[in-house]
Design a protein around this motif. Sequence first.
Motif, short mmCIF file in Angstrom:
data_model
loop_
_atom_site.label_atom_id
_atom_site.label_comp_id
_atom_site.label_asym_id
_atom_site.label_seq_id
_atom_site.Cartn_x
_atom_site.Cartn_y
_atom_site.Cartn_z
N ARG A 40 10.79 6.21 -7.59
CA ARG A 40 10.19 7.55 -7.63
C ARG A 40 10.15 8.09 -9.05
NH1 ARG A 40 12.93 9.73 -3.82
NH2 ARG A 40 11.30 9.88 -2.23
N CYS A 68 4.30 -3.92 -4.03
CA CYS A 68 3.44 -3.09 -4.87
C CYS A 68 3.69 -3.38 -6.34
CB CYS A 68 3.69 -1.61 -4.59
SG CYS A 68 3.05 -1.02 -2.99
N ARG A 277 -0.84 8.07 -0.19
CA ARG A 277 -1.41 7.28 -1.29
C ARG A 277 -0.72 5.91 -1.28
NH1 ARG A 277 -0.13 8.51 -6.16
NH2 ARG A 277 1.55 9.98 -5.70
N CYS A 279 1.29 2.74 -2.21
CA CYS A 279 2.38 2.42 -3.15
C CYS A 279 3.09 3.66 -3.69
CB CYS A 279 1.87 1.56 -4.30
SG CYS A 279 1.32 -0.08 -3.77
N ALA A 280 2.98 4.79 -3.01
CA ALA A 280 3.70 5.99 -3.40
C ALA A 280 4.84 6.22 -2.42
CB ALA A 280 2.77 7.19 -3.41
N ARG A 282 7.34 8.96 -0.45
CA ARG A 282 7.19 10.32 0.05
C ARG A 282 8.43 11.14 -0.27
NH1 ARG A 282 4.62 8.75 5.97
NH2 ARG A 282 3.03 7.35 5.17
#
Length: 282
Positions: A40, A68, A277, A279-280, A282
């Motif tokens: 993150r 990813c 989105r 490869c993001a 949360r």
Amino acid sequence: MKNSIAHILKFSAVTAGVTLCLMATAPAASPLDEGVNSYRHGNFESSAKTFAPLAEQGNATAQYLLSCQMINGIGVPTDQTAGWAMMESAANNAQPDASMVLARRLEATNGDKENIKSLYMTAAEQKQTQAMLWLALDAIDQGDKAHAKELLADAWNEGDPRAATLLATRFAENDEDRISYLSAAAEKGELRAAAYLAEISREKDDRVGAVGWCAIASGLPGHAANVDWKEIGMAVERTCAKYDEDLKPAARAQNRANVDQFLSDFFADYKAWKPWRPCAVR
């Protein structure tokens, strides 16, 4: 794939002693939490080292995020073959975002429609609202409105405001329900819902609502800290003047003052929903 993971694993022993010392003084976060936190914050070499052993053990989240990194060459050497293989492993382990990425990849390469739909169904079963929306629109195309409505209701229950907009525009049985769905969606940052509400307000001769919802639909930065309301007023004039341009000067000035209050009230506790989105985290 094993060679790629082995390359990452060799760094693990270096930090083992430090980790043990930290555990003695404070409750340790789980390895997965540590990896996600590193990911993150953009510490991708660290996240890859943490994810690698977890991916080997079959952890679906670690497999997804590490794949990813491998596909995109972020924090690790680029390895498309191994990365996509690991993405498939994550999808097979019921990681919904991995199924979404694979479905998107197939769509981009004109893959088999049934395979794409199967991946979206797998993701939807894991409460992935983006997949639910795709399936709902597909059901509408197929004439299965009942199933589409059910999927949209499920997506809205999971908090996706786009589903509420579709329920309002496709399935609401009266104006009250339609406005209720649209208002709830707009309150979560769904710009299309705000645009619909601007037109509804215009039809009802609600000049404050028309200009206010138009301003929100235009994506004004009312949710940011230290908002410059003068700048917002100028933006409203550029994009939303049509809704009260026929008022006399005094009435128009009062309307704009009321719009300022409308926007201030709207953004007071505003928390926009964040769409999925690839490869993001949360």
